[in-house]
Structures are given as structure tokens and as C-alpha cells.
Design a protein around this motif. Structure first.
Motif, PDB file in Angstrom:
ATOM      1  N   SER A  81      29.385  81.935  23.314  1.00  0.00           N
ATOM      2  CA  SER A  81      29.753  80.764  24.111  1.00  0.00           C
ATOM      3  C   SER A  81      31.163  80.333  23.720  1.00  0.00           C
ATOM      4  O   SER A  81      31.544  80.421  22.547  1.00  0.00           O
ATOM      5  CB  SER A  81      28.765  79.617  23.878  1.00  0.00           C
ATOM      6  OG  SER A  81      28.765  79.217  22.521  1.00  0.00           O
ATOM      7  N   ILE A  82      31.901  79.912  24.715  1.00  0.00           N
ATOM      8  CA  ILE A  82      33.283  79.483  24.507  1.00  0.00           C
ATOM      9  C   ILE A  82      33.406  78.044  24.955  1.00  0.00           C
ATOM     10  O   ILE A  82      32.984  77.684  26.060  1.00  0.00           O
ATOM     11  CB  ILE A  82      34.269  80.371  25.294  1.00  0.00           C
ATOM     12  CG1 ILE A  82      34.173  81.829  24.816  1.00  0.00           C
ATOM     13  CG2 ILE A  82      35.690  79.865  25.146  1.00  0.00           C
ATOM     14  CD1 ILE A  82      35.027  82.785  25.615  1.00  0.00           C
ATOM     15  N   SER A  83      33.964  77.224  24.127  1.00  0.00           N
ATOM     16  CA  SER A  83      34.221  75.836  24.472  1.00  0.00           C
ATOM     17  C   SER A  83      35.701  75.554  24.335  1.00  0.00           C
ATOM     18  O   SER A  83      36.393  76.138  23.485  1.00  0.00           O
ATOM     19  CB  SER A  83      33.409  74.885  23.582  1.00  0.00           C
ATOM     20  OG  SER A  83      33.755  75.059  22.229  1.00  0.00           O
ATOM     21  N   LEU A  84      36.213  74.687  25.174  1.00  0.00           N
ATOM     22  CA  LEU A  84      37.638  74.376  25.226  1.00  0.00           C
ATOM     23  C   LEU A  84      37.853  72.894  24.963  1.00  0.00           C
ATOM     24  O   LEU A  84      37.111  72.043  25.468  1.00  0.00           O
ATOM     25  CB  LEU A  84      38.225  74.731  26.600  1.00  0.00           C
ATOM     26  CG  LEU A  84      38.145  76.198  27.051  1.00  0.00           C
ATOM     27  CD1 LEU A  84      38.748  76.334  28.442  1.00  0.00           C
ATOM     28  CD2 LEU A  84      38.851  77.101  26.064  1.00  0.00           C
ATOM     29  N   THR A  85      38.880  72.630  24.177  1.00  0.00           N
ATOM     30  CA  THR A  85      39.385  71.277  24.004  1.00  0.00           C
ATOM     31  C   THR A  85      40.875  71.320  24.285  1.00  0.00           C
ATOM     32  O   THR A  85      41.604  72.136  23.688  1.00  0.00           O
ATOM     33  CB  THR A  85      39.136  70.750  22.581  1.00  0.00           C
ATOM     34  OG1 THR A  85      37.726  70.687  22.348  1.00  0.00           O
ATOM     35  CG2 THR A  85      39.744  69.372  22.400  1.00  0.00           C
ATOM     36  N   ALA A  86      41.325  70.511  25.215  1.00  0.00           N
ATOM     37  CA  ALA A  86      42.739  70.514  25.585  1.00  0.00           C
ATOM     38  C   ALA A  86      43.147  69.117  25.999  1.00  0.00           C
ATOM     39  O   ALA A  86      42.354  68.380  26.607  1.00  0.00           O
ATOM     40  CB  ALA A  86      43.001  71.505  26.717  1.00  0.00           C
ATOM     41  N   ASN A  87      44.363  68.744  25.646  1.00  0.00           N
ATOM     42  CA  ASN A  87      44.884  67.467  26.100  1.00  0.00           C
ATOM     43  C   ASN A  87      46.394  67.507  26.126  1.00  0.00           C
ATOM     44  O   ASN A  87      47.032  68.372  25.502  1.00  0.00           O
ATOM     45  CB  ASN A  87      44.383  66.317  25.219  1.00  0.00           C
ATOM     46  CG  ASN A  87      44.802  66.465  23.768  1.00  0.00           C
ATOM     47  OD1 ASN A  87      45.998  66.489  23.454  1.00  0.00           O
ATOM     48  ND2 ASN A  87      43.818  66.556  22.869  1.00  0.00           N
ATOM     49  N   ALA A  88      46.967  66.618  26.855  1.00  0.00           N
ATOM     50  CA  ALA A  88      48.419  66.471  26.956  1.00  0.00           C
ATOM     51  C   ALA A  88      48.739  64.989  27.002  1.00  0.00           C
ATOM     52  O   ALA A  88      47.974  64.193  27.560  1.00  0.00           O
ATOM     53  CB  ALA A  88      48.960  67.178  28.189  1.00  0.00           C
ATOM     54  N   GLY A  89      49.887  64.590  26.409  1.00  0.00           N
ATOM     55  CA  GLY A  89      50.248  63.189  26.416  1.00  0.00           C
ATOM     56  C   GLY A  89      51.582  62.966  25.743  1.00  0.00           C
ATOM     57  O   GLY A  89      52.406  63.893  25.616  1.00  0.00           O
ATOM     58  N   SER A  90      51.788  61.780  25.306  1.00  0.00           N
ATOM     59  CA  SER A  90      53.042  61.439  24.644  1.00  0.00           C
ATOM     60  C   SER A  90      52.758  60.495  23.497  1.00  0.00           C
ATOM     61  O   SER A  90      51.743  59.786  23.493  1.00  0.00           O
ATOM     62  CB  SER A  90      54.010  60.785  25.638  1.00  0.00           C
ATOM     63  OG  SER A  90      53.491  59.561  26.113  1.00  0.00           O
ATOM     64  N   SER A  91      53.659  60.485  22.548  1.00  0.00           N
ATOM     65  CA  SER A  91      53.520  59.603  21.392  1.00  0.00           C
ATOM     66  C   SER A  91      54.894  59.128  20.967  1.00  0.00           C
ATOM     67  O   SER A  91      55.901  59.820  21.171  1.00  0.00           O
ATOM     68  CB  SER A  91      52.810  60.322  20.245  1.00  0.00           C
ATOM     69  OG  SER A  91      53.519  61.496  19.864  1.00  0.00           O
TER      70      SER A  91
END
Length: 472
Positions: free
Chosen positions: A313-323
């Protein structure tokens, strides 16, 4: 980079359509193609079957129709069944949502003061940090259909709960009808007992007078008193039964029921006679059979989920943003960032847990097959019993009606001969008891015939619609 990711994303969507659920095949019905057709059975009449006949068409007593309508609005068991449908629907929606990634937006900010002893400059300082992100967390790529199998399992459980609600409604309609008919029958038995007691008391007074003048023996007087006391005991019994019948009816209806409702005689045309159709009609019409088949399909879908657990099983965590260290600079150029974190889980050793889970799923399916077949066999038996009851109760009622008429003639002749002094009071008392017993039996047999017809209507899957054109 995007070009290299495109084939992987495409492959994920393609594999996401895979399913390891076994092909479902409905088990063959373990029943004959026809109901029994011997002389003890009524013919399975042609025409619209019971499931297509609404309860208003089946039950012709207006008071009974009102009680059934009230029970469908107020009965607590039916209300719980309807709420269970909504609960399983919500569970299905929860399970189905796992097919899609959950996207969330997060924003955070912090300000912190550091004392001079912890800073490199030796002076106290205040630090600030702000961030805003949009992304997904731990989304499992359904490469082998595990999540879809669980979603399909939940959908079949939801559909089975809807059939369970229909089955509860069908049982409620039949229970209200049977309770109402029992109440009416006990009312008629109570009225018969009251009239008979009055007749016995008149006979006792006559016997006492004749005993005083020496015409009637002490034995005749004792037997006359025995008949009176027996009738009084029966009167108390039927008074109790009528009150308890009304309480039972009120419980089913879900509200109070008046004890002076207008009524039709039990011997009147209270019920329509519904055709039985063919045994195969039960498979598409009886809610309990449909419920059992949905549960079977649910167990079949669970096998697909158990099979998929053997594969990676493959799970993905991804995000994009700014700091940024300043709130005003949060969305300025150069403050953007992203995270892509795939994770793969490969089952290597689990001490046979996955194999046991698959075996368990297969066993549950076999159990569901047996339960499905039993529901069909039960339905076939109930309809067959209803058909033989329809035929034999008609014959029994005709014979009992003739017996009541014969006892009425016997009573009339015995009373006349007793009054003119030809026969003793013993013959007259025997005629009274025989007539009372025959009338009681006729009412009881009529009730049995009506409740058997209601049971046949229920066995055919009828009673869950208000009429043939409008679902309740």
C-alpha cells in the motif's frame, strides 16, 4: 520533474480501478418452481402478487386502516429501523470518502520571547513565525481496490438496512392487523358469554322454581348452577383478554386506542384474497430475502478487501504553502515551499494474520450463503403453510357454521320440549352448553382463518406500501 511524475500519477489512477472482489453469482434457490398443488392446498391464483397489493387494498375495515396508518407514523420499532437506515447511510458515506484525498488548509503563527541568557547576543529577543499551507495527508492510493472494496461492503450493508426497515414495516402492518382482529374476536366472545350467562341465569331461575314444586331434581338444579358459574368464569376471562388486547394494540400503534371504536362483524368481508404467484417472485419481493442477499454481497466485497491487504500500500502526504518571520511577508515572493512525502508499506511477515483474515472473510460469505438459502426456504414454507391454511380453514368454517346451525335447532327443540314438560332440564342444559361451545369455536376458527390470511399476505412480501401506485 512534472513530466516524470505524470506516468506515475496515470498508473495510480489506472490501478485504482482494479478490484479483487470475487465475481458475484446469486446462489440457486433451494426450492421447487411451484407451490404444493395437492387437495390440501388452495391454488396459487394468478394476478398481482401480495407484494404489489397495498395494505389499504388488503384490509377493508376503515378502523383497521386508520390504526395501521397511525402505527406507521408512531411505532417506535419502525422509527428505530428508519434511524438505523440513516446511520448506515452515514457510515457508507464515511467509508466512500476514503476513496478521495482529503484536502485541508492550515494556517499558524507564533511569537516567542527568549531571555538574554539563551541568546547569542546576550540581549533578550522576540522571534516570530507565520505559515500557511494547503495539502493532503496520508492519502492511500487504492492500487488494488482495498478501499473500494470496503466502500462497496458498506454500500451493501446500507442497502440491507433499508430492506430491514421494509421488513420491520411489513411485520408491523401484520402485527397491527392480527392484534386488531384478536381484539375484535375477544369482544365477540365477551358479548357471546354475556348473552349466554343471561340465558343460563334465566334457566337457573326456572329450574329453582320447578325444583321448589318438586318437578326438577336436585341434580338438575346443581347442573344449572354449574353452567352459570362456568359462564361467569368465562366472562371474567374474556373481560381480561379484551383489556389486554387493547393494551397490546396501543403499544403497536404507538398511541392510545379508544375502546369504543366502530367495528365490522368478524364474519364480514374484512380481507381481500391475494394471489400467491410463483415461488420465484419471493426472491425479488420479500424484504428479508433481499436483506440476506445484500449481506451476502457485502461479505463477498469484504473478501476483495482481505485479498488486497496482501499487496503493498502506498500513502501520500503532500502540501504547498508559504512561511515568513513576519505576517506582512507571508505571501511575498520567495516565501513559498512544498513537501512531497510518499510512503510504501509492504507486508513481509505477520504470523499468518492476513491469511486468517482472508479465510475468515470466506467463511463469513459461506455463512451468508446459508442464511440466504434459509431465508428462501423459510419464505417457501410460510407461503405453503398459508395456502393450505386458506384451503382447510374454508372447509373448517363451512363445517363449523353447519354445526352451529345444527346446535341452534337442537337448542330450540330442547327448550320447547322442556317448557312443555316432555324432556327434563338436563337435555335443555346440554343443548345450551353445546350451542355456546359451537359459537365460541366458530369465532375462534374465523379469527384463525383471518390471521392465517394476514400471515400469507406477509409471507408474500406485502404490506409495505400504502397502495399499488404510491409508496408510503
Amino acid at each position: 520533474m512534472y513530466k516524470s511524475l505524470s506516468p506515475l500519477v496515470s498508473a495510480a489512477f489506472i490501478l485504482g480501478g482494479c478490484s479483487l472482489i470475487p465475481d458475484y453469482q446469486r446462489p440457486e434457490a433451494p426450492i421447487a418452481t411451484q407451490y404444493p398443488q395437492t387437495s390440501s392446498y388452495a391454488p396459487a391464483l394468478s394476478g398481482p402478487i401480495g407484494a404489489d397489493q397495498g395494505w389499504r387494498e388488503m384490509f377493508r375495515d376503515p378502523v383497521l386502516q386508520q390504526l395501521i396508518e397511525s402505527s406507521l407514523l408512531n411505532n417506535r420499532d419502525l422509527r428505530v429501523a428508519a434511524l438505523n437506515v440513516e446511520a448506515y447511510q452515514a457510515q457508507y458515506r464515511i467509508q466512500r470518502a476514503d476513496i478521495y484525498p482529503a484536502i485541508s488548509a492550515n494556517g499558524s503563527g507564533s511569537r516567542q520571547r527568549l531571555p538574554s541568557s539563551l541568546t547569542q547576543t546576550g540581549d533578550s529577543a522576540i522571534s516570530s513565525s507565520y505559515s500557511a499551507t494547503l495539502g493532503i495527508s496520508a492519502y492511500e492510493l487504492d492500487l488494488f481496490g482495498r478501499i473500494r472494496s470496503l466502500s462497496e461492503e458498506a454500500s451493501f450493508i446500507y442497502l440491507s438496512s433499508e430492506e430491514a426497515r421494509r421488513s420491520t414495516q411489513l411485520s408491523l402492518v401484520a402485527s397491527v392487523a392480527n392484534a386488531y382482529l384478536t381484539w375484535r374476536a375477544d369482544q365477540e366472545l365477551l358479548k357471546l358469554t354475556q348473552d349466554t350467562l343471561q340465558s343460563y341465569e334465566q334457566s337457573l331461575r326456572l329450574t329453582e322454581r320447578t325444583n321448589q314444586v318438586g318437578t326438577a331434581s336436585a341434580l338438575a338444579l346443581s347442573q344449572s348452577r354449574t353452567s352459570v358459574e362456568s359462564a361467569r368464569a368465562s366472562l371474567a376471562k374474556f373481560q381480561r383478554q379484551v383489556a389486554q388486547d387493547l393494551n397490546s394494540l396501543a403499544l403497536l400503534v404507538g398511541t392510545s386506542v379508544s375502546d369504543d371504536l366502530p367495528s365490522l362483524p368478524l364474519a364480514s368481508d374484512l380481507l381481500a384474497e391475494v394471489p400467491a404467484g410463483l415461488p420465484s417472485d419471493l426472491l425479488q419481493r420479500r424484504p428479508d430475502i433481499l436483506q440476506a442477499e445484500y449481506l451476502l454481497q457485502s461479505a463477498n466485497a469484504n473478501i476483495g478487501a482481505a485479498r488486497a491487504a496482501f499487496f503493498p500500500s502506498i500513502s501520500l502526504t503532500a502540501n504547498a504553502g508559504s512561511s515568513s518571520s513576519e505576517l506582512s511577508g507571508l505571501f511575498k515572493g520567495g516565501s513559498g515551499g512544498w513537501l512531497f512525502q510518499p510512503q510504501i508499506n509492504i507486508p513481509i511477515f505477520n504470523a499468518g494474520s492476513l491469511r486468517a483474515s482472508l479465510d475468515y472473510s470466506k467463511i463469513q460469505k459461506d455463512i451468508s450463503v446459508s442464511q440466504y438459502e434459509k431465508s428462501i426456504l423459510t419464505a417457501f414454507q410460510e407461503v405453503s403453510d398459508g395456502l393450505t391454511a386458506r384451503k382447510t380453514y374454508k372447509d373448517q368454517l363451512m363445517a363449523q357454521t353447519d354445526l352451529v346451525q345444527a346446535n341452534q335447532d337442537y337448542y330450540r327443540l330442547a327448550e320447547r320440549r322442556y317448557r312443555i314438560g316432555v324432556d327434563s332440564s338436563l337435555t335443555f342444559l346440554d343443548a345450551q352448553r353445546s350451542l355456546f361451545s359451537a359459537r365460541q369455536t366458530l369465532i375462534i376458527d374465523r379469527l384463525a382463518q383471518l390471521t392465517a390470511e394476514v400471515s400469507l399476505y406477509k409471507a408474500l412480501g406485502g404490506g409495505w406500501i400504502e397502495n399499488s401506485n404510491k409508496a408510503l
